[in-house]
Motif scaffolding. Structure first.
Motif, PDB file in Angstrom:
ATOM      1  N   UNK A 176       0.833  -1.381   0.038  1.00 56.76           N
ATOM      2  CA  UNK A 176      -0.023   0.052   0.017  1.00 56.76           C
ATOM      3  C   UNK A 176       1.012   1.122  -0.150  1.00 56.76           C
ATOM      4  N   UNK A 177       1.042   1.846  -1.023  1.00 55.53           N
ATOM      5  CA  UNK A 177       1.897   2.898  -1.192  1.00 55.53           C
ATOM      6  C   UNK A 177       1.523   4.030  -0.704  1.00 55.53           C
ATOM      7  N   UNK A 178       0.276   4.455  -0.664  1.00 57.38           N
ATOM      8  CA  UNK A 178      -0.349   5.586   0.024  1.00 57.38           C
ATOM      9  C   UNK A 178      -0.262   5.385   1.654  1.00 57.38           C
ATOM     10  N   UNK A 179      -0.415   4.251   1.923  1.00 53.28           N
ATOM     11  CA  UNK A 179      -0.130   3.666   3.252  1.00 53.28           C
ATOM     12  C   UNK A 179       0.968   4.244   3.935  1.00 53.28           C
ATOM     13  N   UNK A 180       2.131   3.627   2.862  1.00 49.54           N
ATOM     14  CA  UNK A 180       3.480   3.959   3.725  1.00 49.54           C
ATOM     15  C   UNK A 180       3.781   5.227   3.522  1.00 49.54           C
ATOM     16  N   UNK A 181       3.368   5.939   2.561  1.00 52.58           N
ATOM     17  CA  UNK A 181       3.732   7.370   2.568  1.00 52.58           C
ATOM     18  C   UNK A 181       3.004   8.346   3.769  1.00 52.58           C
ATOM     19  N   UNK A 182       1.832   7.862   4.276  1.00 53.25           N
ATOM     20  CA  UNK A 182       1.220   8.506   5.158  1.00 53.25           C
ATOM     21  C   UNK A 182       1.899   7.945   6.461  1.00 53.25           C
ATOM     22  N   UNK A 183       2.408   6.804   6.611  1.00 47.92           N
ATOM     23  CA  UNK A 183       2.888   6.230   8.098  1.00 47.92           C
ATOM     24  C   UNK A 183       4.414   6.853   7.911  1.00 47.92           C
ATOM     25  N   UNK A 184       5.152   7.226   7.208  1.00 46.63           N
ATOM     26  CA  UNK A 184       6.324   7.683   7.110  1.00 46.63           C
ATOM     27  C   UNK A 184       6.333   9.015   7.567  1.00 46.63           C
TER      28      UNK A 184
END
Length: 227
Positions: free
Chosen positions: A127-135
């Motif tokens: 989940x790229x968007x999820x990775x960006x948000x978590x970062x």
């Protein structure tokens, strides 16, 4: 009687700005791609004035360029520009990580641990968007508690531009597991209250990420149609 909160004029513009920023940094709109105001208005369901104001703000962040006779386009990053961005990130993030150890409460360290866990879950789901948000959540916690508001402000601007590269390189199959391991090591340094180690790991993390980003950027330069 409780009153409804006042709606400030900037609220809509900020939402439009956030939606466009997310679309750019997640790769929905690619570097060099033209942003057609009419289409953006239709997609977002807002007026052209709101879109134009948001685009001006993103131009200030260097995420958008306004090109004469063509209009707004997603900004591109040259190899030299990318090198300088990552060089500055390396210095500042090492400083911020060390500062976080010296200034953050145990609760804030726990928040970082939670963000790192969310990052791993998003990565496992691809989940790229999820990775960006978590970062983003992880960095906001670190930078917001590093003891230097100017470093926070500078790095947040750098991260917006670096996300133009992350849109293609973030989910690299070879890099991602190593990136997660580095973040786990960083969290452990926070928990150990080891400022020197935290700074060292943060610098290593940025340096390793830059190598992948440069590789992807070189591929794009040699083949503009590459995704």
């Amino acid at each position: 009687m409780t009153k409804i909160g006042v709606i400030h004029p900037d609220t809509l513009r900020q939402r439009v700005e956030g939606a466009l920023r997310d679309a750019i940094t997640s790769g929905v709109y690619r570097p060099g791609e033209r942003l057609v105001e009419r289409e953006l208005c239709e997609d977002l369901g807002v007026s052209r004035a709101s879109v134009r104001e948001a685009l001006r703000m993103l131009e200030a962040e260097k995420l958008v360029n306004i090109v004469p006779h063509r209009g707004p386009v997603v900004a591109t990053i040259s190899l030299e520009d990318a090198r300088q961005l990552y060089e500055l990130r390396t210095l500042l993030e090492g400083f911020a990580a060390s500062g976080f150890v010296n200034n953050a409460s145990s609760a804030k360290i726990a928040d970082c641990e939670i963000a790192a866990a969310e990052l791993r879950i998003a990565a496992e789901r691809q989940d790229q968007n999820g990775v960006l948000k978590a970062k983003a959540k992880l960095y906001d916690t670190i930078l917001g508690n590093c003891g230097n508001a100017h470093v926070w402000e500078t790095l947040r601007g750098l991260h917006s531009r670096v996300n133009l590269l992350r849109a293609t390189s973030l989910m690299d199959a070879d890099r991602l597991p190593k990136s997660l391991a580095e973040i786990d090591a960083l969290i452990q340094a926070f928990k150990d209250r080891d400022a020197e180690k935290a700074g060292e790991i943060a610098r290593l993390h940025v340096n390793n990420a830059s190598k992948v980003a440069f590789r992807y950027l070189k591929e794009q330069v040699s083949d503009p149609t590459a995704s």
